[in-house]
Design a protein around this motif. Structure first.
Motif, PDB file in Angstrom:
ATOM      1  N   THR A   1       4.439  -0.074  17.172  1.00 47.41           N
ATOM      2  CA  THR A   1       5.715  -0.006  16.477  1.00 47.41           C
ATOM      3  C   THR A   1       6.859  -0.389  17.403  1.00 47.41           C
ATOM      4  O   THR A   1       6.752  -0.294  18.625  1.00 47.41           O
ATOM      5  N   SER A   2       7.925  -0.836  16.766  1.00 46.51           N
ATOM      6  CA  SER A   2       9.200  -1.035  17.450  1.00 46.51           C
ATOM      7  C   SER A   2      10.244  -0.392  16.550  1.00 46.51           C
ATOM      8  O   SER A   2       9.902   0.194  15.523  1.00 46.51           O
ATOM      9  N   GLY A   3      11.494  -0.517  16.882  1.00 46.12           N
ATOM     10  CA  GLY A   3      12.535   0.048  16.047  1.00 46.12           C
ATOM     11  C   GLY A   3      12.656  -0.638  14.705  1.00 46.12           C
ATOM     12  O   GLY A   3      13.216  -0.081  13.765  1.00 46.12           O
ATOM     13  N   GLU A   4      12.149  -1.860  14.591  1.00 49.26           N
ATOM     14  CA  GLU A   4      12.342  -2.655  13.379  1.00 49.26           C
ATOM     15  C   GLU A   4      11.082  -2.915  12.580  1.00 49.26           C
ATOM     16  O   GLU A   4      11.149  -3.206  11.390  1.00 49.26           O
ATOM     17  N   ASP A   5       9.908  -2.855  13.224  1.00 53.80           N
ATOM     18  CA  ASP A   5       8.701  -3.174  12.481  1.00 53.80           C
ATOM     19  C   ASP A   5       7.510  -2.376  12.972  1.00 53.80           C
ATOM     20  O   ASP A   5       7.584  -1.648  13.951  1.00 53.80           O
TER      21      ASP A   5
ATOM     22  N   ILE B   1       9.641  -1.258   8.774  1.00 56.61           N
ATOM     23  CA  ILE B   1       9.456   0.190   8.735  1.00 56.61           C
ATOM     24  C   ILE B   1       9.523   0.688   7.283  1.00 56.61           C
ATOM     25  O   ILE B   1       8.725   1.536   6.879  1.00 56.61           O
ATOM     26  N   ASN B   2      10.444   0.140   6.482  1.00 57.74           N
ATOM     27  CA  ASN B   2      10.521   0.531   5.066  1.00 57.74           C
ATOM     28  C   ASN B   2       9.259   0.130   4.308  1.00 57.74           C
ATOM     29  O   ASN B   2       8.790   0.863   3.445  1.00 57.74           O
ATOM     30  N   GLY B   3       8.706  -1.041   4.612  1.00 53.17           N
ATOM     31  CA  GLY B   3       7.446  -1.456   4.002  1.00 53.17           C
ATOM     32  C   GLY B   3       6.315  -0.511   4.380  1.00 53.17           C
ATOM     33  O   GLY B   3       5.471  -0.171   3.553  1.00 53.17           O
ATOM     34  N   ALA B   4       6.292  -0.070   5.632  1.00 56.93           N
ATOM     35  CA  ALA B   4       5.271   0.868   6.092  1.00 56.93           C
ATOM     36  C   ALA B   4       5.406   2.209   5.369  1.00 56.93           C
ATOM     37  O   ALA B   4       4.412   2.839   5.020  1.00 56.93           O
ATOM     38  N   ARG B   5       6.643   2.641   5.129  1.00 59.39           N
ATOM     39  CA  ARG B   5       6.860   3.893   4.379  1.00 59.39           C
ATOM     40  C   ARG B   5       6.333   3.770   2.946  1.00 59.39           C
ATOM     41  O   ARG B   5       5.730   4.702   2.417  1.00 59.39           O
ATOM     42  N   ARG B   6       6.561   2.623   2.318  1.00 54.37           N
ATOM     43  CA  ARG B   6       6.053   2.418   0.959  1.00 54.37           C
ATOM     44  C   ARG B   6       4.520   2.426   0.961  1.00 54.37           C
ATOM     45  O   ARG B   6       3.893   3.023   0.076  1.00 54.37           O
ATOM     46  N   LEU B   7       3.913   1.757   1.942  1.00 61.37           N
ATOM     47  CA  LEU B   7       2.448   1.758   2.059  1.00 61.37           C
ATOM     48  C   LEU B   7       1.933   3.173   2.268  1.00 61.37           C
ATOM     49  O   LEU B   7       0.943   3.591   1.646  1.00 61.37           O
TER      50      LEU B   7
END
Length: 100
Positions: free
Chosen positions: A29-33, A63-69
């Motif tokens: 992870t990074s701050g953005e992805d 990160i938002n995509g990861a939260r949805r997943l």
């Protein structure tokens, strides 16, 4: 005047229909992805006798995509856990020990 809700149907077309099995994964992870590295499992290199985890697929997302997943997978797993009976230990997958 009542607000109308429009729905849009989206058809899914699979360019590739084969799937690779993954029993292991590494997350970076990074701050953005977030990137998930998938592997079928560890193997032993015959030349060095080292245990190696070969990565066959990488998936990157925001990160938002990861939260949805995370939400989708959590909902699916919660439903599956609620609807299944106890699986005997002998029928459950075993995770191999990895030398470090």
């Amino acid at each position: 005047m009542a607000e109308e809700t429009k729905t849009q149907q989206i058809k899914v077309r699979y360019t590739e229909t084969s799937a690779l099995y993954a029993s292991q994964f590494i997350v970076n992870t990074s701050g953005e992805d977030l990137t998930i590295n998938f592997s079928s499992g560890p193997i032993t290199d015959p030349a060095s006798n080292e245990t190696i985890l070969p990565v066959h697929t990488r998936m990157a997302m925001t990160i938002n995509g990861a939260r949805r997943l995370y939400d989708v997978l959590g909902n699916i797993l919660n439903k599956q856990t609620a609807s299944t009976t106890n699986i005997p230990e002998a029928a459950q997958a075993k995770v191999p020990d990895i030398k470090q």
